[in-house]
Write a protein that holds these residues in place. Structure first.
Motif, PDB file in Angstrom:
ATOM      1  N   MET A   1      33.137  31.092 -34.345  1.00 27.59           N
ATOM      2  CA  MET A   1      31.825  30.483 -34.605  1.00 27.59           C
ATOM      3  C   MET A   1      31.465  29.427 -33.558  1.00 27.59           C
ATOM      4  O   MET A   1      30.338  28.956 -33.519  1.00 27.59           O
ATOM      5  N   SER A   2      32.400  29.017 -32.660  1.00 30.60           N
ATOM      6  CA  SER A   2      32.103  27.928 -31.741  1.00 30.60           C
ATOM      7  C   SER A   2      30.916  28.248 -30.856  1.00 30.60           C
ATOM      8  O   SER A   2      30.054  27.394 -30.615  1.00 30.60           O
ATOM      9  N   GLU A   3      30.824  29.483 -30.341  1.00 32.85           N
ATOM     10  CA  GLU A   3      29.696  29.863 -29.490  1.00 32.85           C
ATOM     11  C   GLU A   3      28.388  29.808 -30.277  1.00 32.85           C
ATOM     12  O   GLU A   3      27.347  29.438 -29.733  1.00 32.85           O
ATOM     13  N   VAL A   4      28.456  30.175 -31.560  1.00 32.95           N
ATOM     14  CA  VAL A   4      27.264  30.114 -32.408  1.00 32.95           C
ATOM     15  C   VAL A   4      26.794  28.672 -32.551  1.00 32.95           C
ATOM     16  O   VAL A   4      25.596  28.378 -32.439  1.00 32.95           O
ATOM     17  N   HIS A   5      27.728  27.746 -32.765  1.00 30.64           N
ATOM     18  CA  HIS A   5      27.362  26.344 -32.932  1.00 30.64           C
ATOM     19  C   HIS A   5      26.783  25.774 -31.649  1.00 30.64           C
ATOM     20  O   HIS A   5      25.828  24.988 -31.682  1.00 30.64           O
ATOM     21  N   VAL A   6      27.355  26.147 -30.512  1.00 27.37           N
ATOM     22  CA  VAL A   6      26.810  25.691 -29.231  1.00 27.37           C
ATOM     23  C   VAL A   6      25.376  26.174 -29.063  1.00 27.37           C
ATOM     24  O   VAL A   6      24.483  25.414 -28.662  1.00 27.37           O
ATOM     25  N   TYR A  39      26.113  23.001 -40.089  1.00 29.88           N
ATOM     26  CA  TYR A  39      25.400  24.092 -39.421  1.00 29.88           C
ATOM     27  C   TYR A  39      25.549  24.004 -37.906  1.00 29.88           C
ATOM     28  O   TYR A  39      25.678  25.029 -37.223  1.00 29.88           O
ATOM     29  N   LEU A  40      25.548  22.801 -37.368  1.00 29.91           N
ATOM     30  CA  LEU A  40      25.559  22.622 -35.919  1.00 29.91           C
ATOM     31  C   LEU A  40      26.949  22.446 -35.324  1.00 29.91           C
ATOM     32  O   LEU A  40      27.124  22.590 -34.110  1.00 29.91           O
ATOM     33  N   SER A  41      27.937  22.139 -36.165  1.00 28.62           N
ATOM     34  CA  SER A  41      29.279  21.872 -35.626  1.00 28.62           C
ATOM     35  C   SER A  41      30.394  22.638 -36.324  1.00 28.62           C
ATOM     36  O   SER A  41      31.482  22.786 -35.767  1.00 28.62           O
ATOM     37  N   GLY A  42      30.148  23.094 -37.545  1.00 23.89           N
ATOM     38  CA  GLY A  42      31.199  23.727 -38.338  1.00 23.89           C
ATOM     39  C   GLY A  42      32.034  22.748 -39.117  1.00 23.89           C
ATOM     40  O   GLY A  42      32.886  23.146 -39.912  1.00 23.89           O
ATOM     41  N   SER A  43      31.793  21.450 -38.948  1.00 20.78           N
ATOM     42  CA  SER A  43      32.599  20.439 -39.627  1.00 20.78           C
ATOM     43  C   SER A  43      32.203  20.295 -41.089  1.00 20.78           C
ATOM     44  O   SER A  43      31.016  20.241 -41.418  1.00 20.78           O
ATOM     45  N   GLN A  72      43.939  14.180 -33.107  1.00 22.47           N
ATOM     46  CA  GLN A  72      43.427  13.718 -31.829  1.00 22.47           C
ATOM     47  C   GLN A  72      42.539  14.734 -31.131  1.00 22.47           C
ATOM     48  O   GLN A  72      41.820  14.404 -30.203  1.00 22.47           O
ATOM     49  N   ASP A  73      42.605  16.004 -31.538  1.00 18.78           N
ATOM     50  CA  ASP A  73      41.829  17.018 -30.840  1.00 18.78           C
ATOM     51  C   ASP A  73      40.490  17.238 -31.531  1.00 18.78           C
ATOM     52  O   ASP A  73      40.234  16.731 -32.605  1.00 18.78           O
ATOM     53  N   GLY A  74      39.615  17.991 -30.867  1.00 16.53           N
ATOM     54  CA  GLY A  74      38.304  18.284 -31.410  1.00 16.53           C
ATOM     55  C   GLY A  74      38.349  19.469 -32.340  1.00 16.53           C
ATOM     56  O   GLY A  74      39.419  20.009 -32.640  1.00 16.53           O
ATOM     57  N   PRO A  75      37.184  19.916 -32.836  1.00 14.82           N
ATOM     58  CA  PRO A  75      37.130  21.074 -33.719  1.00 14.82           C
ATOM     59  C   PRO A  75      37.728  22.295 -33.037  1.00 14.82           C
ATOM     60  O   PRO A  75      37.496  22.526 -31.850  1.00 14.82           O
ATOM     61  N   PRO A  76      38.531  23.089 -33.744  1.00 13.02           N
ATOM     62  CA  PRO A  76      39.187  24.247 -33.140  1.00 13.02           C
ATOM     63  C   PRO A  76      38.191  25.206 -32.511  1.00 13.02           C
ATOM     64  O   PRO A  76      37.187  25.566 -33.119  1.00 13.02           O
ATOM     65  N   GLY A  77      38.457  25.605 -31.266  1.00 16.67           N
ATOM     66  CA  GLY A  77      37.668  26.640 -30.613  1.00 16.67           C
ATOM     67  C   GLY A  77      36.362  26.172 -29.997  1.00 16.67           C
ATOM     68  O   GLY A  77      35.641  26.966 -29.409  1.00 16.67           O
ATOM     69  N   ASP A  78      36.025  24.889 -30.101  1.00 15.05           N
ATOM     70  CA  ASP A  78      34.776  24.387 -29.541  1.00 15.05           C
ATOM     71  C   ASP A  78      35.105  23.310 -28.508  1.00 15.05           C
ATOM     72  O   ASP A  78      35.218  22.128 -28.825  1.00 15.05           O
ATOM     73  N   GLU A  79      35.217  23.724 -27.269  1.00 13.56           N
ATOM     74  CA  GLU A  79      35.596  22.796 -26.207  1.00 13.56           C
ATOM     75  C   GLU A  79      34.435  21.915 -25.774  1.00 13.56           C
ATOM     76  O   GLU A  79      34.632  20.952 -25.037  1.00 13.56           O
ATOM     77  N   THR A  80      33.228  22.250 -26.189  1.00 11.74           N
ATOM     78  CA  THR A  80      32.060  21.455 -25.802  1.00 11.74           C
ATOM     79  C   THR A  80      31.813  20.306 -26.761  1.00 11.74           C
ATOM     80  O   THR A  80      30.913  19.496 -26.525  1.00 11.74           O
ATOM     81  N   LEU A  81      32.565  20.224 -27.827  1.00 11.64           N
ATOM     82  CA  LEU A  81      32.351  19.198 -28.847  1.00 11.64           C
ATOM     83  C   LEU A  81      33.600  18.345 -28.978  1.00 11.64           C
ATOM     84  O   LEU A  81      34.671  18.837 -29.335  1.00 11.64           O
ATOM     85  N   ARG A  82      33.455  17.083 -28.671  1.00 10.17           N
ATOM     86  CA  ARG A  82      34.589  16.172 -28.815  1.00 10.17           C
ATOM     87  C   ARG A  82      34.504  15.465 -30.165  1.00 10.17           C
ATOM     88  O   ARG A  82      33.426  15.274 -30.723  1.00 10.17           O
ATOM     89  N   SER A  83      35.672  15.065 -30.672  1.00 10.60           N
ATOM     90  CA  SER A  83      35.734  14.348 -31.942  1.00 10.60           C
ATOM     91  C   SER A  83      36.132  12.908 -31.706  1.00 10.60           C
ATOM     92  O   SER A  83      37.016  12.612 -30.876  1.00 10.60           O
TER      93      SER A  83
END
Length: 374
Positions: A1-6, A39-43, A72-83
């Protein structure tokens, strides 16, 4: 779903730029409403906020978990979104997001004024750039679903149908509305739901047919109408089904007549669903059936509404509704009639608007609508 959120976040940025006010477009957007953040991040983190920053970076602010260290890492599979995990449980993710937007050089920050309290709005304004209202931009973007979202709704409907079907095979006489509602919610979870999409309604006798009836300790009796409204939540997506039954072997003539009338109204509403149809026209199609039989006062206020990450979304199918339906919009069609002191009938389905070329409205909830005697 990461590409969908992007892709969803990109669309929101483009929408905000296209709808900019005279003061120019906001160069950062802060989301705080839980369904919109998901909806926008999956969180699904409670209290999270999402910043679409002025530098094109997206940041999710999350309160720390109650137990254990913060990841320490961001949402799984979404490298464009930092936490960014807040340092303590008392931190406010929205205020932290506004603060970062200001430090990153944003001049105008769009926020969800309809979700923030006055206190949170003032706190965000005190640490960040100038604020402007985002309006319902995300809610409007959520109206038309992609096929992955519809797939989640389809599974939620299957779970709901399973739970309701099993209840109909059990002994009902003598059991309370509250007991039956709790059993239905347990069965939803047993079949894979995250939980109920909304508080389950079970109504018997004079309570039957009341929209949103809260179950009581009234017991099911022979000859009662029994109306049930429930739905499962699956991957955050929520559906709704409502059915009315008769307890006993032979429904009275008035029960058959009322049931057939509501069934005809519901069918008229379902058949009116098509891309380009006016929302008020769908309501009118169902309502005219009831009004022609003299039930103007006892009919429900609206015929249906959209569903998705929330159980009541746009569009609304009501007499005052504005706008038209699009393809791939899931809605309920749920006319009902309630006779004071006697009871009533509700029939609810969740459907997806489809063109005739795609087979017409897709019915997601398939529990029989035959008037069963249980």
């Amino acid at each position: 779903m990461s590409e969908v959120h992007v892709a969803r976040r990109t669309r929101l940025r483009e929408r905000c730029a296209a709808n900019a006010s005279d003061g120019g477009p906001a160069d950062a957007v802060l989301l705080s409403r839980p369904a919109n953040v998901r909806y926008l991040s999956g969180s699904t983190a409670c209290g999270a906020a999402l910043l679409l920053g002025p530098d094109g970076r997206d940041t999710l602010f999350v309160p720390p978990p109650l137990n254990g260290p913060a990841p320490q890492d961001g949402p799984p599979g979404d490298e464009t979104l930092r936490s960014v995990w807040l340092p303590g449980p008392d931190g406010d993710a929205a205020v932290a997001g506004a603060d970062l937007a200001g430090r990153d050089g944003a001049r105008l920050l769009a926020v969800e004024e309809h979700h923030l309290t006055v206190a949170r709005y003032r706190a965000a304004a005190s640490v960040g750039p100038s604020l402007t209202g985002l309006g319902l931009a995300v809610e409007q973007q959520r109206v038309v679903k992609d096929e992955e979202e519809i797939g989640a709704l389809r599974i939620a409907a299957e779970i709901t149908d399973q739970a309701l079907g099993e209840l109909l095979e059990s002994i009902l006489v003598g059991r309370t509305e509250r007991h039956l509602a709790l059993e239905l919610e347990r069965r939803l979870i047993d079949h894979g739901a995250e939980g109920p999409a909304f508080p389950t309604s079970v109504a018997t006798g004079r309570n039957s047919g009341v929209a949103g009836h809260r179950p009581t300790d009234r017991r099911v009796e022979e000859g009662d109408f029994l109306s049930v409204c429930l739905g499962a939540s699956y991957q955050g997506y929520r559906c709704q089904v409502g059915r009315t039954f008769v307890i006993g072997t032979a429904p009275d003539d008035w029960q058959i007549e009322l049931y057939d009338l509501v069934f005809a109204a519901q069918r008229a509403g379902r058949e009116a669903l098509s891309p380009g149809a006016e929302c008020r026209a769908v309501d009118r199609a169902a309502r005219q059936v009831l009004e022609s039989a003299g039930y103007q006062e006892s009919a429900d206020v609206e015929t249906g509404h959209g569903v998705g990450l929330e159980i009541r979304e746009d569009p609304r199918l009501s007499p005052a509704a504005m706008g038209k339906l699009d393809a791939r919009v899931p809605v309920t069609v749920e006319p009902g009639v309630q006779l004071a002191g006697r009871g009533g009938v509700r029939i609810d389905d969740t459907l997806v608007v489809r063109s005739l070329a795609d087979g017409g409205p897709e019915l997601l909830t398939i529990t029989t609508k035959e008037l069963l005697a249980l």
